[in-house]
Scaffold this motif. Structure first.
Motif, PDB file in Angstrom:
ATOM      1  N   LEU A 150      17.258   7.979  53.662  1.00  0.00           N
ATOM      2  CA  LEU A 150      17.577   6.604  54.048  1.00  0.00           C
ATOM      3  C   LEU A 150      17.879   6.460  55.534  1.00  0.00           C
ATOM      4  CD1 LEU A 150      19.891   5.526  51.092  1.00  0.00           C
ATOM      5  CD2 LEU A 150      17.499   4.937  51.460  1.00  0.00           C
ATOM      6  N   SER A 184      16.752   1.596  61.503  1.00  0.00           N
ATOM      7  CA  SER A 184      15.947   0.428  61.851  1.00  0.00           C
ATOM      8  C   SER A 184      16.721  -0.890  61.752  1.00  0.00           C
ATOM      9  CB  SER A 184      14.688   0.363  60.974  1.00  0.00           C
ATOM     10  OG  SER A 184      15.028   0.055  59.644  1.00  0.00           O
ATOM     11  N   LEU A 222      17.484  -5.424  55.294  1.00  0.00           N
ATOM     12  CA  LEU A 222      16.271  -5.516  56.104  1.00  0.00           C
ATOM     13  C   LEU A 222      15.502  -6.803  55.803  1.00  0.00           C
ATOM     14  CD1 LEU A 222      15.107  -1.795  55.890  1.00  0.00           C
ATOM     15  CD2 LEU A 222      16.079  -2.950  57.892  1.00  0.00           C
ATOM     16  N   ILE A 247      20.029  -1.420  51.378  1.00  0.00           N
ATOM     17  CA  ILE A 247      19.422  -1.354  52.709  1.00  0.00           C
ATOM     18  C   ILE A 247      18.212  -2.280  52.766  1.00  0.00           C
ATOM     19  CG2 ILE A 247      18.228   0.142  54.365  1.00  0.00           C
ATOM     20  CD1 ILE A 247      21.220   0.683  54.222  1.00  0.00           C
ATOM     21  N   ASP A 248      17.390  -2.253  51.715  1.00  0.00           N
ATOM     22  CA  ASP A 248      16.218  -3.135  51.665  1.00  0.00           C
ATOM     23  C   ASP A 248      16.622  -4.606  51.716  1.00  0.00           C
ATOM     24  OD1 ASP A 248      14.524  -0.955  51.587  1.00  0.00           O
ATOM     25  OD2 ASP A 248      14.120  -1.109  49.423  1.00  0.00           O
ATOM     26  N   ARG A 259      19.250   2.333  48.292  1.00  0.00           N
ATOM     27  CA  ARG A 259      17.987   1.877  48.874  1.00  0.00           C
ATOM     28  C   ARG A 259      17.852   0.362  48.710  1.00  0.00           C
ATOM     29  NH1 ARG A 259      13.942   3.733  51.148  1.00  0.00           N
ATOM     30  NH2 ARG A 259      14.365   5.892  50.660  1.00  0.00           N
ATOM     31  N   LYS A 303      16.169   6.766  58.259  1.00  0.00           N
ATOM     32  CA  LYS A 303      15.229   5.971  59.058  1.00  0.00           C
ATOM     33  C   LYS A 303      15.394   4.481  58.784  1.00  0.00           C
ATOM     34  CE  LYS A 303      11.821   9.592  59.578  1.00  0.00           C
ATOM     35  NZ  LYS A 303      10.462  10.043  59.328  1.00  0.00           N
ATOM     36  N   ASN A 304      15.644   4.141  57.533  1.00  0.00           N
ATOM     37  CA  ASN A 304      15.865   2.729  57.195  1.00  0.00           C
ATOM     38  C   ASN A 304      17.133   2.209  57.860  1.00  0.00           C
ATOM     39  OD1 ASN A 304      14.102   3.930  55.166  1.00  0.00           O
ATOM     40  ND2 ASN A 304      14.203   1.959  54.161  1.00  0.00           N
TER      41      ASN A 304
END
Length: 125
Positions: free
Chosen positions: A68, A74, A33, A29-30, A26, A70-71
Motif C-alpha cells: 500500500l 500518491s 484517492l 486508501i482507494d 486498501r 505507493k498508494n
C-alpha cells in the motif's frame, strides 16, 4: 504533536485496520484517492492498527498482497497533503515516529477527537 489543526476537509477517512489482514485498508486508501480525484476536500486519519500501513519497506511477498506504500505516497497528488496519525497508537505499537512519512502529523487523543468532530462526514475502514 500539533495542538491546533488546520483542516479544510469536510470528509474524514479513518483507517483503523492493519494493512494486509483484509481489504479494508486498501478500500480506505482507494476511497481517499477517489474523493481527491473528484476534488473533494478530504483528510485521512490513521488510528490503531491502521498506523501500520505507514511503515516503510513492507515485504508483502508472503501475503500475496500489493504494498500500500505507493498508494499512500500518491495521496499528495490528490491534494491530501497531511496524514493525521494518532500518537497514542504509535506509542502502543512501539513505532518510532521518525519512521513515519514526512507529511505525518501526530495528534494527541484530544486532537484526534477534535479532528473527528470537525468534519461533516466520517468514513471508517
Amino acid at each position: 504533536m500539533g495542538d491546533t489543526l488546520n483542516t479544510t476537509g469536510n470528509t474524514l477517512i479513518v483507517l483503523r485496520h492493519s494493512p494486509y489482514g483484509s481489504s479494508l485498508s486498501r478500500a480506505g486508501i482507494d476511497a481517499a484517492l477517489a474523493a481527491g480525484a473528484f476534488e473533494q476536500a478530504v483528510n485521512v486519519l490513521f488510528l490503531g492498527d491502521g498506523v501500520l500501513q505507514l511503515l516503510p519497506d513492507q515485504d508483502t511477498a508472503a501475503t500475496g498482497s500489493k504494498n500500500l506504500g505507493k498508494n499512500i505516497a500518491s495521496l499528495p497528488l490528490y491534494d491530501i497533503e497531511t496524514l493525521f496519525i494518532d500518537a497514542q497508537s504509535v506509542a502502543q505499537l512501539g513505532i518510532d515516529p521518525a519512521a513515519l512519512p514526512a507529511q505525518a502529523q501526530l495528534l494527541a487523543p484530544a486532537a484526534v477527537r477534535g479532528l473527528m468532530c470537525g468534519h461533516q462526514h466520517l468514513l471508517s475502514f
